[in-house]
Design a protein around this motif. Structure first.
Motif, PDB file in Angstrom:
ATOM      1  N   ARG A   3       0.840  -1.202   0.000  1.00  0.00           N
ATOM      2  CA  ARG A   3       0.000   0.000   0.000  1.00  0.00           C
ATOM      3  C   ARG A   3       0.879   1.258   0.000  1.00  0.00           C
ATOM      4  NH1 ARG A   3      -1.563   3.819   2.650  1.00  0.00           N
ATOM      5  NH2 ARG A   3      -0.356   3.281   4.501  1.00  0.00           N
ATOM      6  N   ARG A   4       1.902   1.261   0.851  1.00  0.00           N
ATOM      7  CA  ARG A   4       2.768   2.448   0.947  1.00  0.00           C
ATOM      8  C   ARG A   4       3.581   2.642  -0.330  1.00  0.00           C
ATOM      9  NH1 ARG A   4       6.717   1.728   4.792  1.00  0.00           N
ATOM     10  NH2 ARG A   4       7.192   3.926   4.602  1.00  0.00           N
ATOM     11  N   ILE A   5       4.073   1.550  -0.891  1.00  0.00           N
ATOM     12  CA  ILE A   5       4.890   1.661  -2.112  1.00  0.00           C
ATOM     13  C   ILE A   5       4.035   2.171  -3.266  1.00  0.00           C
ATOM     14  CG2 ILE A   5       6.073   0.281  -3.882  1.00  0.00           C
ATOM     15  CD1 ILE A   5       7.212  -1.415  -1.534  1.00  0.00           C
ATOM     16  N   ARG A   6       2.832   1.631  -3.390  1.00  0.00           N
ATOM     17  CA  ARG A   6       1.982   2.047  -4.530  1.00  0.00           C
ATOM     18  C   ARG A   6       1.626   3.526  -4.421  1.00  0.00           C
ATOM     19  NH1 ARG A   6      -3.704   1.343  -6.156  1.00  0.00           N
ATOM     20  NH2 ARG A   6      -3.709   1.258  -8.452  1.00  0.00           N
ATOM     21  N   GLU A   7       1.531   4.000  -3.196  1.00  0.00           N
ATOM     22  CA  GLU A   7       1.218   5.415  -3.004  1.00  0.00           C
ATOM     23  C   GLU A   7       2.431   6.293  -3.373  1.00  0.00           C
ATOM     24  OE1 GLU A   7      -1.344   6.349   0.560  1.00  0.00           O
ATOM     25  OE2 GLU A   7       0.524   7.376   1.108  1.00  0.00           O
ATOM     26  N   ALA A   8       3.632   5.739  -3.201  1.00  0.00           N
ATOM     27  CA  ALA A   8       4.853   6.539  -3.375  1.00  0.00           C
ATOM     28  C   ALA A   8       5.375   6.570  -4.806  1.00  0.00           C
ATOM     29  CB  ALA A   8       5.945   5.994  -2.448  1.00  0.00           C
ATOM     30  N   VAL A   9       5.015   5.586  -5.632  1.00  0.00           N
ATOM     31  CA  VAL A   9       5.564   5.524  -6.996  1.00  0.00           C
ATOM     32  C   VAL A   9       4.421   5.650  -8.006  1.00  0.00           C
ATOM     33  CG1 VAL A   9       7.452   4.004  -6.258  1.00  0.00           C
ATOM     34  CG2 VAL A   9       5.357   2.991  -7.197  1.00  0.00           C
ATOM     35  N   ASP A  10       4.793   5.898  -9.282  1.00  0.00           N
ATOM     36  CA  ASP A  10       3.684   5.939 -10.252  1.00  0.00           C
ATOM     37  C   ASP A  10       3.761   4.835 -11.308  1.00  0.00           C
ATOM     38  OD1 ASP A  10       5.718   7.008 -11.638  1.00  0.00           O
ATOM     39  OD2 ASP A  10       4.917   9.054 -11.700  1.00  0.00           O
ATOM     40  N   VAL A  11       4.648   3.863 -11.107  1.00  0.00           N
ATOM     41  CA  VAL A  11       4.690   2.713 -12.018  1.00  0.00           C
ATOM     42  C   VAL A  11       3.689   1.653 -11.521  1.00  0.00           C
ATOM     43  CG1 VAL A  11       7.119   3.146 -12.619  1.00  0.00           C
ATOM     44  CG2 VAL A  11       6.566   1.571 -10.747  1.00  0.00           C
ATOM     45  N   PRO A  12       3.297   0.717 -12.412  1.00  0.00           N
ATOM     46  CA  PRO A  12       2.392  -0.365 -11.963  1.00  0.00           C
ATOM     47  C   PRO A  12       3.053  -1.243 -10.898  1.00  0.00           C
ATOM     48  CG  PRO A  12       2.531  -0.298 -14.362  1.00  0.00           C
ATOM     49  CD  PRO A  12       3.590   0.634 -13.848  1.00  0.00           C
ATOM     50  N   VAL A  13       2.236  -1.720  -9.966  1.00  0.00           N
ATOM     51  CA  VAL A  13       2.747  -2.553  -8.870  1.00  0.00           C
ATOM     52  C   VAL A  13       2.008  -3.897  -8.858  1.00  0.00           C
ATOM     53  CG1 VAL A  13       3.111  -2.708  -6.380  1.00  0.00           C
ATOM     54  CG2 VAL A  13       3.279  -0.480  -7.510  1.00  0.00           C
ATOM     55  N   LEU A  14       2.806  -4.951  -8.918  1.00  0.00           N
ATOM     56  CA  LEU A  14       2.288  -6.331  -8.869  1.00  0.00           C
ATOM     57  C   LEU A  14       2.251  -6.813  -7.423  1.00  0.00           C
ATOM     58  CD1 LEU A  14       1.899  -9.360  -9.974  1.00  0.00           C
ATOM     59  CD2 LEU A  14       4.395  -9.414 -10.140  1.00  0.00           C
ATOM     60  N   ARG A  15       1.132  -7.384  -7.028  1.00  0.00           N
ATOM     61  CA  ARG A  15       1.088  -8.020  -5.706  1.00  0.00           C
ATOM     62  C   ARG A  15       1.568  -9.458  -5.826  1.00  0.00           C
ATOM     63  NH1 ARG A  15      -4.012 -10.092  -2.197  1.00  0.00           N
ATOM     64  NH2 ARG A  15      -2.767 -11.143  -0.608  1.00  0.00           N
ATOM     65  N   LYS A  16       2.690  -9.744  -5.145  1.00  0.00           N
ATOM     66  CA  LYS A  16       3.302 -11.061  -5.218  1.00  0.00           C
ATOM     67  C   LYS A  16       2.933 -11.816  -3.950  1.00  0.00           C
ATOM     68  CE  LYS A  16       5.850 -13.453  -7.856  1.00  0.00           C
ATOM     69  NZ  LYS A  16       7.198 -13.836  -7.497  1.00  0.00           N
ATOM     70  N   ASP A  17       2.055 -12.804  -4.108  1.00  0.00           N
ATOM     71  CA  ASP A  17       1.629 -13.589  -2.945  1.00  0.00           C
ATOM     72  C   ASP A  17       1.104 -14.921  -3.462  1.00  0.00           C
ATOM     73  OD1 ASP A  17       0.847 -14.378  -0.345  1.00  0.00           O
ATOM     74  OD2 ASP A  17       0.266 -12.345   0.171  1.00  0.00           O
ATOM     75  N   PHE A  18       0.596 -15.717  -2.585  1.00  0.00           N
ATOM     76  CA  PHE A  18       0.118 -17.046  -2.953  1.00  0.00           C
ATOM     77  C   PHE A  18      -1.391 -17.046  -2.729  1.00  0.00           C
ATOM     78  CE2 PHE A  18       4.517 -17.063  -2.123  1.00  0.00           C
ATOM     79  CZ  PHE A  18       5.057 -17.942  -3.053  1.00  0.00           C
ATOM     80  N   VAL A  19      -2.100 -16.425  -3.661  1.00  0.00           N
ATOM     81  CA  VAL A  19      -3.557 -16.281  -3.559  1.00  0.00           C
ATOM     82  C   VAL A  19      -4.200 -17.616  -3.936  1.00  0.00           C
ATOM     83  CG1 VAL A  19      -5.561 -15.168  -4.629  1.00  0.00           C
ATOM     84  CG2 VAL A  19      -3.551 -13.796  -4.001  1.00  0.00           C
ATOM     85  N   LEU A  20      -5.029 -18.137  -3.045  1.00  0.00           N
ATOM     86  CA  LEU A  20      -5.644 -19.441  -3.287  1.00  0.00           C
ATOM     87  C   LEU A  20      -7.152 -19.373  -3.424  1.00  0.00           C
ATOM     88  CD1 LEU A  20      -3.588 -21.497  -0.668  1.00  0.00           C
ATOM     89  CD2 LEU A  20      -3.153 -21.276  -3.127  1.00  0.00           C
TER      90      LEU A  20
ATOM     91  N   GLU B  96     -10.854 -16.568  -3.677  1.00  0.00           N
ATOM     92  CA  GLU B  96     -11.300 -15.241  -4.125  1.00  0.00           C
ATOM     93  C   GLU B  96     -11.174 -14.180  -3.039  1.00  0.00           C
ATOM     94  OE1 GLU B  96     -15.029 -15.159  -6.197  1.00  0.00           O
ATOM     95  OE2 GLU B  96     -15.184 -12.970  -6.030  1.00  0.00           O
ATOM     96  N   ALA B  97     -11.553 -14.500  -1.804  1.00  0.00           N
ATOM     97  CA  ALA B  97     -11.537 -13.474  -0.749  1.00  0.00           C
ATOM     98  C   ALA B  97     -10.146 -12.870  -0.573  1.00  0.00           C
ATOM     99  CB  ALA B  97     -12.023 -14.072   0.565  1.00  0.00           C
ATOM    100  N   GLN B  98      -9.094 -13.649  -0.877  1.00  0.00           N
ATOM    101  CA  GLN B  98      -7.725 -13.149  -0.685  1.00  0.00           C
ATOM    102  C   GLN B  98      -7.356 -12.061  -1.693  1.00  0.00           C
ATOM    103  OE1 GLN B  98      -5.751 -17.008  -0.796  1.00  0.00           O
ATOM    104  NE2 GLN B  98      -5.539 -16.997   1.426  1.00  0.00           N
ATOM    105  N   LEU B  99      -8.168 -11.918  -2.740  1.00  0.00           N
ATOM    106  CA  LEU B  99      -7.923 -10.827  -3.699  1.00  0.00           C
ATOM    107  C   LEU B  99      -8.129  -9.465  -3.038  1.00  0.00           C
ATOM    108  CD1 LEU B  99      -9.929 -12.200  -6.773  1.00  0.00           C
ATOM    109  CD2 LEU B  99      -7.438 -12.159  -6.547  1.00  0.00           C
ATOM    110  N   ASP B 100      -8.919  -9.442  -1.972  1.00  0.00           N
ATOM    111  CA  ASP B 100      -9.345  -8.162  -1.387  1.00  0.00           C
ATOM    112  C   ASP B 100      -8.440  -7.664  -0.268  1.00  0.00           C
ATOM    113  OD1 ASP B 100     -11.563  -7.995  -3.102  1.00  0.00           O
ATOM    114  OD2 ASP B 100     -12.584  -9.502  -1.881  1.00  0.00           O
ATOM    115  N   THR B 101      -7.306  -8.324  -0.082  1.00  0.00           N
ATOM    116  CA  THR B 101      -6.400  -7.941   1.008  1.00  0.00           C
ATOM    117  C   THR B 101      -5.864  -6.523   0.827  1.00  0.00           C
ATOM    118  OG1 THR B 101      -5.774 -10.241   1.309  1.00  0.00           O
ATOM    119  CG2 THR B 101      -4.234  -8.596   2.156  1.00  0.00           C
TER     120      THR B 101
END
Ligand SMILES: O=C(O)c1ccccc1NCC(=O)[C@H](O)[C@H](O)COP(=O)(O)O
Length: 265
Positions: free
Chosen positions: A102-119, A121-126
């Motif tokens: 959240r902090r990084i995306r606010e600080a930069v203007d390039v696209p940011v990929l969330r790298k995690d192990f999403v298994l 649907e509810a985990q998409l909303d983290t």
């Protein structure tokens, strides 16, 4: 997904903790995402190798942890020419957190990929991100539904594959951005030939990302020559001076445009 017997013990442990993590209490997020394909294409137009630099404080295959503020690391990556960023949000094995993203995306203007192990649907909303990783091997038959659920929220799904069968599953699920992971999650070995053998099977209109094991300018040139539209790089950038490491890769021009002096170094 039930193939934990065939996975490296570290990966099986990562999956167990992803399964056990609680779901966020908030409802579906709605993201106005920055385009990853456009950012990769812009870098290329500028003469930069399109690198997605990864904020990866630690991992099962690296020693030690980077303790600096992740925002400072991310800004140094952008200064080094990164077209986009990848941010680990997995807390138990990679030292990441949704708050870092959240902090990084606010600080930069390039696209940011969330790298995690999403298994699920509810985990998409983290946390909101521009791009979200879905690993074909781990989500199995749920892949089409998760791709659709990610798009409904405004995310661009990046579907990670390791072989041709997974690539076919990703395309059938409607993936437009595909990452080919050079790291074999059964043995944690890295082989750049993985991307070279899988990439030619992908349709031309797919944005292809070469993931893992890219350590040198020669590796970067090799992945671009094999058809990569973007290169996801973690350890080689995180190990040492961030900005310089990133710049070394973003400036890895193709052999045909280098002077003979440069090709000898
Ligand atoms: O990086 C690890 O040690 C690892 C171990 C187990 C599962 C996944 C792992 N990495 C996830 C990644 O996808 C990488 O962080 C990413 O592709 C960057 O790889 P690299 O440039 O080799 O750090």
């Amino acid at each position: 997904m039930n193939d934990s017997d065939e996975l490296a013990p570290a990966v099986a442990a990562i999956l167990r903790s992803a399964e056990a993590r609680g779901d966020p209490e908030r409802g579906p997020v709605s993201v106005d995402s920055r385009s990853l394909p456009a950012a990769l294409a812009d870098a290329e137009t500028d003469g930069r190798v399109p690198v997605i630099a990864e904020v990866k404080p630690t991992s099962p295959t690296t020693e030690g942890t980077r303790e600096e503020d992740p925002v400072a690391l991310a800004e140094a990556m952008v200064e080094g020419g990164a077209a986009a960023l990848s941010v680990l949000t997995e807390p138990d094995h990679f030292g990441g957190s949704p708050e870092n993203l959240r902090r990084i995306r606010e600080a930069v203007d390039v696209p940011v990929l969330r790298k995690d192990f999403v298994l699920r649907e509810a985990q998409l909303d983290t946390v909101e991100a521009d791009v979200i990783l879905l690993i074909a091997r781990f989500v199995g038959d749920d892949l089409p539904d998760l791709v659709a659920a990610a798009r409904e929220r405004g995310f661009q799904p990046l579907v990670e594959v390791h072989d041709e069968a997974e690539l076919r599953a990703a395309i059938d699920a409607g993936a437009e951005i595909v990452g080919v992971n050079n790291r074999d999650l059964a043995r944690l070995e890295v082989d750049l030939e993985t991307f070279e053998s899988v990439a030619p099977q992908a349709p031309d209109d797919v944005t292809l990302v070469a993931e893992s094991g890219i350590a040198t300018p020669d590796d970067a040139r090799r992945m671009v020559a094999a058809g990569a539209d973007g290169l996801l790089v973690g350890s080689a950038i995180m190990d040492g001076p961030i900005s310089e490491n990133t710049r070394e890769l973003t400036r890895a021009r193709p052999d045909e445009t280098r002077t003979s002096e440069e090709t000898q170094t």
